[in-house]
Design an enzyme around this catalytic site. Structure first.
Site: not given
Ligand code: SAH
Length: 536
Positions: A90, A96, A99, A211, A365, A394, A415, A464, A491
């Protein structure tokens, strides 16, 4: 004479390491001062963090910010590139903000992420992990690991009962993987309408129509909307004044069905020339389909064109055009109000055998290929036989819960967001799954309360959580419920490691660790961990 580093000073550096945030790290050397003054530097050895740099890069760097013990620099010139440096696909990779590490080869990105997880688990979590040798080679990495990536700890402290560290699951083709993209609309310096991304930490729109992370169909769709704006003089929204109409264009695609939803975010309830927009958008992708594919309907599946991610995906068509009203002077992208201008108000997607309806505001996701690998891992770690009671904390829109329900006796999902729970209930119905129950509330409230009042039990618990990890009382309650296994999807490997340590104190041992690359070219990494109750 001692020289201290100053802002705007240019120095020469070799990058020796890379931070968890993807910043290259070099150290000031006496000969690094370009003025030719080789006198001792007061700052000799001081760390300099350089954006977009790679290990082994020899660089001319401009100092942009100095702190007491370290500073930040920007690349002025690459004198010689390090072995992991590649040309980004890119052209906007640096400007940008999307990334962070597109200039790093994909195998090096995977090594970086694997080491981030490994180091955090060892350092913060006190987890005993084996050394490199036992890793597999099916995840796209090549060659030996350079020494700078040698993890903490030595073979002596690798106890016999070390947890299994599975090699990170990377993508076969780490491009065009994202099923959702949101493009702000603006103008470039010459006044031309563009759609793209905000430059890192600013509100200047950078052209990002092509992109390489989003699907290739985004570009013709964006071009169509911009051409319609030009033709009918529909003004773009201006953040500074709050005037204008078109704020954002959101495009969402169900990879398993090919259904695409285009959401035009507007600073009003109505659009001028709405009919013309609908007409032109409906035709955008239809035109790019070759004649022998032309009879493929929007809902057809498995008949599709070559995929972009190493899989065969079905032909992609616009199946819904939605106007989203957002009149608020905020940087929140979507407003609460949607009106379907044409087609369907949601798209359908599938992960494994489970179907999901996704509306513009639903959480889902963003990398479908890797999501199914992530959920498969969680499912295999849960090791269900059909007899188990499972809690999925979660749970979002119930994605993991429904995935597990097929193999469990009963699944309970918890949740905090009511809309997500509504989606979860709807998705259960859609799939005729009736052995799930969803509870709306905070995990740290619901779980202790249910345990106290109803003595709930579980064979397996899946969690999660968001980046901040688990509340201590959630860990306490899980341990009191005494499940055989706990599966932790995370994460953020730092909070994961912190929590694994707490679990260990409560008798839950880390057995297996599986990192998954959900976001190639970013520094983020997802990890699935299996914990098992230690025999008492
Ligand atoms: N497992 C889901 C969603 C994971 S994202 C999936 O794979 O799609 C984390 C979820 O935790 C979000 O849906 C967020 O709304 C929810 N959440 C955040 N804080 C929470 C809390 N204290 N209790 C329960 N859920 C929470």
């Amino acid at each position: 004479m001692n020289i201290a580093m100053e802002k705007n000073e240019i120095i020469t550096l070799t990058i020796e390491d890379i931070s968890d945030e993807g910043l290259g790290i070099g150290h000031v050397q006496a000969e690094g001062c370009l003025s030719g003054d080789t006198a001792a530097r007061a700052d000799e050895g001081m760390a300099v963090f350089v954006k977009d740099s790679m290990v082994g890069d020899r660089l001319r760097v401009r100092i942009v910010k100095t702190k007491k013990t370290y500073s930040f620099g920007r690349i002025e010139e690459i004198i010689s590139p390090g072995p992991d440096r590649v040309l980004p696909l890119c052209p906007a990779a640096r400007s940008c903000g999307g990334c962070q590490i597109q200039e790093m080869s994909y195998p090096a990105q995977l090594r970086l992420k694997e080491n981030k997880v490994r180091n955090n688990l060892r350092r913060i979590g006190g987890i005993s992990l084996p050394d490199e040798e036992c890793r597999g080679s099916d995840s796209g990495q090549q060659g030996d690991k350079p020494e700078y990536l040698t993890p903490y700890g030595s073979s002596e402290d690798t106890a016999k009962e070390a947890a299994v560290f599975c090699p990170i699951i990377g993508m076969d083709r780490p491009y065009h993987y994202r099923n959702k993209a949101e493009y702000p609309v603006g103008r470039d310096k010459s006044g031309r309408l563009i759609a793209g991304f905000y430059a890192g930490r600013t509100h200047t729109v950078v052209d990002g129509r092509n992109c390489v992370i989003g699907i290739e169909e985004n570009q013709p769709i964006l071009d169509t909307v911009l051409a319609w704006m030009d033709r009918f003089h529909v003004p773009e929204y201006q953040e500074e004044t709050g005037k204008g109409l078109i704020r954002n264009i959101m495009i969402r695609c169900g990879f398993a069905t090919g259904q695409i939803m285009v959401v035009i975010v507007v600073n009003a309830d109505r659009l001028p020339h709405e009919k013309e927009l609908v007409q032109t958008l409906q035709n955008t992708l239809a035109q790019s389909i070759s004649p022998d594919e032309g009879n493929v309907g929007a809902s057809s599946e498995n008949t599709g064109h070559t995929g972009h991610t190493g899989r065969i995906w079905p032909v992609r068509r616009v199946t819904g055009i939605i106007l989203n009203t957002n009149k608020a002077r905020t940087n929140v992208i979507l407003g609460r109000k949607n009106r379907t201008l044409w087609g369907s108000d949601s798209i359908e997607d599938r992960i494994g055998d489970v179907r999901y309806h996704i509306s513009p505001l639903s959480f889902y996701q963003v990398n479908p290929a890797q999501t199914s690998r992530l959920y498969e891992t969680a499912l295999s770690f849960a090791d269900l036989t059909g007899k188990e009671t499972v809690w999925d904390l979660y749970c979002g829109i119930g994605t993991i819960s429904l995935f597990l329900a097929e193999k469990a006796r009963m699944v309970y999902g918890v949740e905090v967001v009511p809309d997500a729970i509504a989606n979860a209930v709807e998705n259960a119905k859609l799939n005729h799954i009736d052995n799930v129950r969803f509870i709306c509330g905070k995990a740290e409230d619901v779980l202790p309360q249910e345990y106290k009042e109803h003595q709930i039990r579980a064979d397996v618990i899946v969690v999660d959580p968001p980046r901040k990890g688990l509340e201590a009382n959630v860990i306490d309650t899980i341990a009191s419920m005494n499940p055989h296994r706990v599966v932790y999807v995370s994460c953020n490997s730092a909070t994961l490691a912190r929590d694994l340590k707490l679990f260990a104190e409560k008798g839950y041992k880390t057995v297996k660790v599986q990192p998954v690359d959900m976001f190639p070219h970013s520094v983020h990494v997802e990890t699935v961990v299996l914990m098992s109750r230690v025999q008492k």
